[in-house]
Design a protein around this motif. Structure first.
Motif: not given
Ligand SMILES: [Zn+2]
Length: 439
Positions: A28-44
């Motif tokens: 589990t990431p310990k800081e905000p990180v970009w999530l994988a799989g969709y091109g439509s996300r605009t923030q971590p």
């Protein structure tokens, strides 16, 4: 009568010569990180809905040969990351490449790791730095999980069975109901039992995208909930999920947390039910083979077209892709004409075989190989060892669309595959099936 009974018992008793060890380590990431799989996300990422894991199952047969299955709550591993892991496993434990299998659940709610699907995201340099930091940290957790599993090797028996679950829907029909809608609803299960009689590890499979959820919370999506349900219902067991040929299947309906939980519980019920049935005892040894075979790309556009697309492409994916192609031309003088595709076969005694393939594998491969090698004892895994593209059958390649070629853009590959791809893969699988047959 007594003699017959004795013979029956002798025939069904599992040989206890296996050794097995299982482990799970949180990634589990310990800081905000970009999530994988969709091109439509605009923030971590903005929070954690569910912890995610790397899990390891070490197996040793009486020849002393060790094998390691690693499963990840991640979208996929790229070629470079998988090679780092395989080399480290070989160096630390002496386990050769053909005996290391790495399968990602393809959850669309876990961090971007390595370079998988990179052109899909509108990333800034600061986001890339976090992804690199996460990938390095995740790799240390993989070493930890591998070490724990190998250290835990102890006498065990292996048992195989299959069930069904129905939530995977062929997603190419969603846009066009005239298309055929093949799916693979099999739920293969490999139970690993310790000599004390309790399940130590439960490996299970299903062929479907992990795309119920699309918000910015970290989770394993339905495979995460399925693993949690199985571990809850079988205390002490590590549940490892092996993704099947689900590239053209979506879990439908979707987009609600309750549905991700429900599909997870559905698989949990079915796996528990399979484990209660009469299972096939799996004998030694484990014979393994691995080969990388070149898959040909069709002819790619010329440099001027990439230069134009890099400036005027209709969205960030097309522009990112064109820039990646220009960088590749800059580096190597040209674009690659083929890709080394990982094909792996694990044959467990004479009872079961796993055909373990790279990329996003469409369902036609599952039906073809189960038809050729036996539906009762052939387990098809996709998303293994290198997730770098969709792997279309000839049918899907001819039909076109996202899985047939469109997805080469977010995956950063130069062009769609050529038509012989399905036959090249099938021929290589057949060679490895032969190579791993009992002498
Ligand atoms: Zn996918």
């Amino acid at each position: 009568m007594r003699a017959v009974l004795f013979l029956l018992l002798a025939a069904t008793a599992a040989p206890a010569a296996w050794k097995a060890g299982a482990s799970k380590v949180e990634i589990t990431p310990k800081e905000p990180v970009w999530l994988a799989g969709y091109g439509s996300r605009t923030q971590p990422s903005e929070g954690v809905r569910q912890p995610i894991y790397v899990k390891a199952l070490a197996l040793e047969d009486s020849t002393g040969a060790r094998s390691l299955l690693l499963t990840f709550d991640l979208l996929g591993l790229d070629q470079g990351t998988a090679r780092i892991i395989a080399e480290s496993v070989q160096k630390r434990f002496g386990i050769p490449r053909e005996r290391v299998a790495m399968v990602a659940s393809h959850t669309h709610s876990a961090p971007v790791a390595g370079t998988v699907l990179l052109p899909a995201y509108p990333l800034e340099a600061s986001h890339v730095a976090v992804i690199e930091r996460y990938t390095d940290w995740m790799l240390e957790r993989v070493t930890e999980a591998s070490e724990q599993a190998v250290r835990a090797l102890a006498p065990a028996t292996l048992h195989f069975g299959q069930g069904f679950a129905g939530f995977a829907v062929n997603r190419r029909r969603v846009g066009n109901r005239a298309r055929p809608g093949p799916v693979d609803h099999d739920v293969p299960v490999l139970g690993v039992k310790g000599s004390e009689g309790r399940w130590r590890a439960i490996v299970f499979g299903y062929a479907c995208h992990a795309t119920v959820l699309s918000d910015n919370q970290v989770s394993g999506d339905w495979p995460g909930y399925a693993q949690a349900a199985i571990e809850r219902d079988h205390p002490g067991a590590v549940a490892l999920f092996v993704t099947g040929a689900g590239a053209d299947s979506n879990p439908l309906p979707r987009r609600a947390v309750a549905l991700a939980e429900r599909y997870g519980e559905t698989l949990g019920y079915e796996v528990a039910d399979v484990l209660k049935q009469k299972l096939v005892d799996v004998a030694e040894p484990l014979r393994a083979a691995y080969r990388e075979v070149d898959l040909p790309f069709s002819e790619a556009p010329k440099r001027a077209i990439w230069e134009d697309r890099a400036k005027t492409g209709e969205n960030h994916m097309v522009r990112n892709h064109a820039r990646a192609m220009l960088a590749m031309i800059e580096r190597n003088g040209k674009l690659p004409e083929r890709y080394p595709y990982p094909v792996q076969v694990w044959r467990f005694g004479n009872q079961m075989k796993m055909i373990i393939l790279g990329g996003e594998l469409v369902v036609d491969f599952a039906h073809r190989f189960k038809g050729e090698y036996g539906a009762d004892d052939t387990w098809i895994a996709g998303y293994a060892n290198d997730v770098f593209a969709y792997i279309p059958s000839l049918r899907v390649l001819r039909e076109g669309g996202y899985e047939g070629g469109g997805a080469m853009i977010p995956y950063g590959q130069p062009s769609p595959f050529r038509w012989p791809v399905e036959e090249i893969i099938a021929e290589t699988v057949d060679q490895l099936i032969t190579a791993t047959a009992a002498p």
